[in-house]
Design a protein around this motif. Structure first.
Motif, short mmCIF file in Angstrom:
data_model
loop_
_atom_site.label_atom_id
_atom_site.label_comp_id
_atom_site.label_asym_id
_atom_site.label_seq_id
_atom_site.Cartn_x
_atom_site.Cartn_y
_atom_site.Cartn_z
N LYS A 193 -4.41 -23.27 31.66
CA LYS A 193 -3.82 -22.89 30.14
C LYS A 193 -2.77 -21.74 30.46
O LYS A 193 -1.80 -21.82 29.68
CB LYS A 193 -4.86 -22.85 29.24
N VAL A 197 0.98 -22.33 29.54
CA VAL A 197 1.80 -21.61 28.47
C VAL A 197 3.01 -20.61 28.87
O VAL A 197 4.09 -20.75 28.58
CB VAL A 197 0.72 -20.71 27.73
N GLY A 262 2.85 -17.62 22.12
CA GLY A 262 2.67 -17.64 23.50
C GLY A 262 1.71 -16.40 24.11
O GLY A 262 0.80 -16.52 25.03
N VAL A 265 -2.03 -16.82 23.06
CA VAL A 265 -2.67 -17.78 24.10
C VAL A 265 -3.01 -17.32 25.46
O VAL A 265 -3.93 -17.54 26.33
CB VAL A 265 -1.84 -19.12 24.01
N PHE A 266 -1.69 -16.87 26.00
CA PHE A 266 -1.93 -16.24 27.38
C PHE A 266 -2.77 -15.09 27.55
O PHE A 266 -3.74 -15.36 28.57
CB PHE A 266 -0.67 -15.54 27.74
#
Lengths: 273, 316
Positions: A193, A197, A262, A265-266
């Motif tokens: 993931k 991303v 982003g 999530v990162f």
């Protein structure tokens, strides 16, 4: 860091604030201009403050030119291209990292070599090719290449990440009867993931800002993405500099949102493992 | 090993990329190299004529005679000078900001966002904002300078400031390059994030050990921070140089308005040769390959030196 005294901290804050103010000057000046009437924008001497605030300029941006259409065009191109880039570069990265393949070494050398090849060498042959295919004037030259590997750098990123995942994960999945496609789709991609991303956000930014390719391949202004559309506030019947500044500010908002989401999530993905 | 079907093979996964590699990279490279030895207007295959290395001789300043294209040479020197200044100053700014931001204090996220924001603007928006900000007559910068000059002129002996001519910035042949370099420094948010990520991976124990050994602030920076940061420096330098040498958008947008040869970048000249009448596809192809070689000549030594100097935590 070690040894941050209180005076030191205060100096750092002061320095950062001064730099931040300087860095924001172009934005502040743009906001100021975007709220002026056209006469005030061209007043001499120019002033930073706005006497007669025109919020309606932000509506006029969409009235004078189909700016909503430009935004939509950019979104369509960018989303189509980013999807292709993530799907095909991760597939290639998986193959190069972990699958048996004839001539793998040669393909890997080609990948690394193409990392270093500047795009301008390919510019003219690409144009000739798309022209003979009848693709000029369509979005195909902007989107199809992304579905054919989506950039050497992205393939490389995925390969590096997939190599770091232990082989027994894959063996366990195969013993449970998973095909490689299922393993790729339901195990590998969710694990990757943070890379997904990163690749998605960076290629979204790339396609949102792209200028040379749209300039080469698009001529009908109703098909223009934002990057080309912005220029039209300048070239049609003089410059609407107030609208130009407003449109420039509007155009950056989607990217700011994408980067904030982003980052979250990162960071969450990195903390997760 | 169990015999697997073709659908499960590596080739099946890599196929889209392989097709792209052949059709979008290998074949175009061959086409471009072939065309660079030909004269062609791109309008029909019967108009192709072979010229041997003539195009390359036009790009070699020491080949002598009138065959050299002075504008191509000018474009190349402009681009190399710009790249060296812009990239080195951009990286210095990025590193200073990353070092300032790399501490556990409140508000660092806000500063990080502010410094990164310019990086998100498209090149068109950036150029529009900067040419308006630096507009000699209606821009804020010259307005500010005028106020400062008028203030200085009030003092005895300084009245020369009242009539001083302010710079033309992007609108003058001498001023456009420095202004573009300044703009590139403003866009240092991307490399800054790379430096910041590298700094946050430096183990605290290294600093503690160095401090116990009596290392001061400077020695900790040179002997702990810099080695740990060196892979990021190499990465940013190589990527930055490759991209700066291909600068196009800014030059195109500004040049179209002013026809100012100080803005003649190599990619802009190549674009005009290839896509404006009389379409000189062959010469443009040769220009592209020359640029490729120039970039390699700049980047390969950096990589070779980098291999020796850069410190990797895990030796491979």
């Amino acid at each position: 860091m070690i040894g941050c005294g209180r005076r030191h901290t205060r100096a750092v804050y002061l320095l950062l604030t001064v730099i931040a103010i300087i860095a924001l000057i172009p934005f502040v000046w743009s906001v100021s201009t975007s709220l002026k009437s056209l006469e005030d924008a061209y007043a001499f001497p120019p002033s930073l403050t706005v006497d007669d605030v025109r919020w309606s300029n932000y509506g006029d941006v969409f009235e004078k030119l189909p700016f909503g259409r430009f935004l939509l065009n950019s979104a369509v191109i960018a989303l189509a291209a980013v999807t292709g880039a993530v799907v095909t570069s991760s597939m290639a990265g998986y193959a190069l990292a972990r699958l048996p393949m004839r001539g793998k070494r040669v393909w890997f050398v080609l990948l690394v070599a193409s990392l270093m090849l500047p795009s301008q060498v390919l510019l003219i042959p690409h144009f000739l090719m798309y022209e003979s295919l009848g693709w000029v004037g369509t979005y195909k030259p902007l989107i199809v290449p992304a579905w054919l590997g989506g950039g050497a750098f992205n393939v490389f990123l995925f390969r590096q990440y997939f190599r770091s995942i232990a082989m027994d994960v894959e063996e366990a999945a195969v013993l449970d009867g998973a095909t490689r496609w299922q393993f790729y789709r339901f195990v590998l991609m969710p694990m990757a993931k943070p890379v997904v991303v990163a690749v998605a956000v960076l290629s979204l930014l790339y396609h949102w800002q792209a200028f040379l390719n749209p300039l080469l391949y698009l001529s009908d202004f109703r098909k223009y993405p934002v990057s080309l559309g912005l220029r039209m506030y300048q070239t049609m019947a003089g410059t609407w500099v107030n609208l130009l500044m407003a449109a420039s500010l509007i155009a950056v908002v989607p990217m700011v949102i994408v980067f904030f989401v982003g980052f979250r999530v990162f960071d969450a993905g990195r903390r997760g493992d | 090993m169990v015999k697997r079907s073709w659908r499960e093979s590596g080739v099946a996964f890599a196929l889209p990329w392989m097709v792209g590699m052949v059709t979008l990279t290998l074949v175009p490279m061959a086409v471009s190299l072939t065309l660079s030895f030909a004269r062609w207007d791109g309008l029909g295959f019967d108009s192709i004529g072979w010229v041997g290395s003539a195009h390359y001789e036009r790009l070699w300043p020491w080949s002598g005679g009138e065959s050299v294209d002075p504008r191509a040479v000018r474009a190349l020197t402009n681009t190399v000078a710009y790249s060296l200044f812009a990239v080195s100053l951009n990286l210095m700014a990025a590193m200073v900001l990353a070092l300032l931001l790399n501490r556990r204090l409140r508000g660092m996220v806000v500063f990080r966002t502010v410094f990164f924001l310019p990086y998100l603007l498209s090149s068109v928006a950036t150029v529009m904002m900067w040419s308006w900000l630096f507009n000699p007559r209606f821009g804020l910068v010259n307005r500010g300078l005028r106020v400062v000059c008028d203030f200085l002129a009030m003092w005895p002996g300084l009245d020369g400031f009242a009539t001083i001519e302010l710079p033309g910035w992007l609108y003058s042949e001498a001023g456009c390059m420095p202004t573009l370099v300044l703009m590139h420094v403003w866009l240092c948010g991307g490399p800054m994030l790379v430096f910041l990520a590298a700094l946050q991976r430096v183990p605290m124990s290294l600093y503690e050990a160095a401090a116990l050994d009596g290392a001061g602030r400077w020695r900790r920076f040179w002997h702990v921070t810099m080695p740990q940061l060196s892979p990021a420096v190499l990465f940013n330098l190589v990527i930055g140089l490759i991209f700066a040498m291909q600068t196009f958008d800014r030059a195109y947008l500004l040049y179209n308005r002013s026809q100012n040869d100080g803005l003649l970048f190599y990619m802009l000249y190549l674009y005009r040769i290839a896509f404006e009448t009389p379409f000189r596809i062959g010469f443009a192809s040769a220009m592209a390959w020359v640029l490729f070689v120039v970039i390699a000549v700049m980047v390969v030594p950096v990589l070779i030196v980098g291999r020796r100097v850069v410190f990797y935590a895990v030796r491979r």
